[in-house]
Enzyme design. Structure first.
Site, PDB file in Angstrom:
ATOM      1  N   PHE A  73       0.138  -0.015 -19.626  1.00  0.00           N
ATOM      2  CA  PHE A  73       0.740   0.772 -18.558  1.00  0.00           C
ATOM      3  C   PHE A  73       1.710  -0.110 -17.784  1.00  0.00           C
ATOM      4  CE2 PHE A  73       0.586   2.736 -14.245  1.00  0.00           C
ATOM      5  CZ  PHE A  73       1.170   3.938 -14.592  1.00  0.00           C
TER       6      PHE A  73
ATOM      7  N   ASP B  12      -6.401  -8.091 -16.635  1.00  0.00           N
ATOM      8  CA  ASP B  12      -6.162  -6.729 -16.171  1.00  0.00           C
ATOM      9  C   ASP B  12      -7.302  -5.891 -16.741  1.00  0.00           C
ATOM     10  OD1 ASP B  12      -5.414  -4.091 -15.771  1.00  0.00           O
ATOM     11  OD2 ASP B  12      -3.282  -4.439 -16.164  1.00  0.00           O
TER      12      ASP B  12
ATOM     13  N   HIS C  36      -9.316  -0.922 -17.280  1.00  0.00           N
ATOM     14  CA  HIS C  36     -10.052  -0.055 -18.198  1.00  0.00           C
ATOM     15  C   HIS C  36     -11.463  -0.576 -18.469  1.00  0.00           C
ATOM     16  CE1 HIS C  36      -5.935   0.999 -20.295  1.00  0.00           C
ATOM     17  NE2 HIS C  36      -5.960   1.324 -19.015  1.00  0.00           N
TER      18      HIS C  36
ATOM     19  N   GLN D  38      -8.212   4.543  -9.796  1.00  0.00           N
ATOM     20  CA  GLN D  38      -7.367   5.741  -9.804  1.00  0.00           C
ATOM     21  C   GLN D  38      -8.160   6.922 -10.364  1.00  0.00           C
ATOM     22  OE1 GLN D  38      -6.071   7.027 -12.897  1.00  0.00           O
ATOM     23  NE2 GLN D  38      -4.772   8.596 -11.997  1.00  0.00           N
TER      24      GLN D  38
ATOM     25  N   LYS E  75      -9.858   6.888 -13.823  1.00  0.00           N
ATOM     26  CA  LYS E  75     -10.561   5.699 -14.277  1.00  0.00           C
ATOM     27  C   LYS E  75     -12.076   5.921 -14.379  1.00  0.00           C
ATOM     28  CE  LYS E  75      -6.961   3.035 -14.802  1.00  0.00           C
ATOM     29  NZ  LYS E  75      -5.881   3.971 -14.457  1.00  0.00           N
TER      30      LYS E  75
ATOM     31  N   ARG F  24      -3.740 -11.689   8.616  1.00  0.00           N
ATOM     32  CA  ARG F  24      -4.464 -11.811   9.892  1.00  0.00           C
ATOM     33  C   ARG F  24      -5.941 -12.129   9.644  1.00  0.00           C
ATOM     34  NH1 ARG F  24      -4.661  -6.964  14.451  1.00  0.00           N
ATOM     35  NH2 ARG F  24      -5.209  -8.285  16.243  1.00  0.00           N
TER      36      ARG F  24
ATOM     37  N   TYR G  16      -2.996 -11.676  17.353  1.00  0.00           N
ATOM     38  CA  TYR G  16      -1.937 -11.464  16.362  1.00  0.00           C
ATOM     39  C   TYR G  16      -1.390 -12.791  15.834  1.00  0.00           C
ATOM     40  CZ  TYR G  16      -2.320  -6.794  18.245  1.00  0.00           C
ATOM     41  OH  TYR G  16      -2.822  -5.586  18.649  1.00  0.00           O
TER      42      TYR G  16
ATOM     43  N   ARG H 118      -5.555  -2.845   2.601  1.00  0.00           N
ATOM     44  CA  ARG H 118      -6.972  -2.613   2.869  1.00  0.00           C
ATOM     45  C   ARG H 118      -7.432  -1.236   2.374  1.00  0.00           C
ATOM     46  NH1 ARG H 118      -5.097  -4.816   7.925  1.00  0.00           N
ATOM     47  NH2 ARG H 118      -4.898  -2.667   8.659  1.00  0.00           N
TER      48      ARG H 118
END
Length: 386
Positions: free
Chosen positions: A88, A159, A162, A185, A188, A217, A224, A234
């Site tokens: 992909f 990767d 799968h 996703q 999956k 952060r 900050y 996140r």
């Protein structure tokens, strides 16, 4: 062919009261982002434990997981990442979006996984990472890749989009000593609609990744004081609560898919002109994200027509990935200084697989034995018509 009664397959995604209870739990804790709640933290611990990893970091999606992992591994302008040409597009674009050059190499004609010898030939002084993709949940040759990595001094990034729950010679993805990325996703093996994760073998890189995924952060920062360049990758608390439930049924589903693929692959192999994706005895647990097969010699046009016939007959069928170098997106940024024809010449297996391969969604492998026989009959009819 359409007169045949279509088999019934389980729907996907699957869920029960576990997901519902998790969502209510996340809702009622009063904090819906990871810095205030506990669902993401709990999911990361559970996912890391399940995959034998020292640490896991949940992120927004699988593509971002790749980008974050590559960035933490030093990938950027002036570097190269070796990727399988049959995958992909996110596998290459994750490197290209960081300013690196993605270098496609060929895959094996039977497993569809990266050809380690081709990867070795592609290494240059600029190569930073080799990225195997565990195609359809069949793990790449991690022994050969480990040796190549040690000999060449180039890191490996798995990767594993799968390969949730897969094992290589008894070792889980997180026990192989490399960084790995996963996708959640919608299609999956476990899903919250979107989502991703990175597993790390050491604390130092995990802590760097945590900073980068949260705008640089620190966890306890109130002023900050951003320490490093990053982005907001996140995962939210609701998605994590769903993924915790999805993870708990993963093993049972893998066992069932493996049993069904054993039968279906035998049935497919008996069809004239059909060659199912092969296995590797060293992969003692294969997660089966896709049920893949080839019809060698078929044209791409006829393969696409076959997929349409299979869909019309009730199968969740898809054309295989297009070779990444045969997409416009690949050439926009971070392409190697080669022509498309030159890459194609050294990737003959990828070109062939992209043209003649079909895959079936893994929900099909959660059905009964009768449905496997019906699937094979439909495919046999379709191949004969094609």
């Amino acid at each position: 062919m359409n007169a045949r009664q279509a088999p019934e397959f389980p729907r996907w995604p699957q869920y029960d009261t576990s997901e519902r209870d998790g969502l209510i739990r996340a809702l009622e804790q009063g904090q819906w982002w990871r810095m205030g709640g506990d669902e993401v933290n709990s999911f990361e611990r559970e996912f890391a434990d399940h995959h034998g990893a020292e640490h896991a970091l949940a992120v927004t999606n699988g593509t971002h997981a790749l980008e974050l992992a590559l960035q933490c591994m030093g990938v950027g302008p002036g570097t190269e990442v070796i990727v399988p040409a049959f995958t992909f597009i996110s596998s290459s674009q994750a490197a290209q979006r960081l300013g690196a050059v993605a270098v496609p190499v060929d895959v094996h004609p039977d497993t569809y996984n990266i050809d380690v010898a081709a990867a070795a030939d592609a290494i240059t002084p600029r190569t930073k990472v080799i990225m195997p993709v565990h195609m359809a949940g069949l793990m790449a040759d991690m022994d050969a890749l480990a040796k190549l990595s040690a000999d060449a001094g180039v890191a490996v990034l798995q990767d594993a989009a799968h390969a949730h729950g897969a094992r290589w010679q008894g070792k889980r993805v997180g026990e192989l000593g490399t960084v790995a990325t996963f996708s959640f996703q919608n299609g999956k093996l476990m899903t919250a609609g979107e989502g991703g994760a990175v597993t790390f073998p050491d604390t130092e890189m995990y802590e760097t990744a945590f900073l980068r995924h949260s705008c640089g952060r620190p966890r306890d920062d109130r002023r900050y004081l951003h320490q490093i360049a990053g982005s907001n990758l996140r995962l939210n608390e609701f998605s994590a609560s769903v993924l915790r439930a999805q993870l708990r049924r993963l093993d049972e589903q893998i066992a069932l898919r493996d049993e069904r693929w054993t039968l279906l692959s035998q049935l497919l192999g008996a069809i004239d002109g059909v060659v199912p994706q092969s296995g590797d005895v060293r992969v003692d647990r294969r997660s089966h994200y896709m049920a893949m097969f080839r019809i060698p010699g078929i044209t791409e046009e006829r393969r696409n027509a076959l997929v349409d016939r299979l869909v019309d007959a009730g199968l969740p069928a898809f054309a295989a990935f297009r070779a990444i170098y045969r997409t416009k997106a690949f050439w926009e940024i971070g392409a190697p200084d080669e022509t498309q024809d030159a890459i194609a010449k050294r990737c003959p297996n990828t070109d062939a697989i992209s043209q003649d391969c079909v895959w079936l969604h893994h929900r099909l492998l959660l059905a009964g034995e009768q449905e496997m026989h019906a699937t094979a009959e439909i495919i046999a009819d379709g191949v004969a018509a094609a």
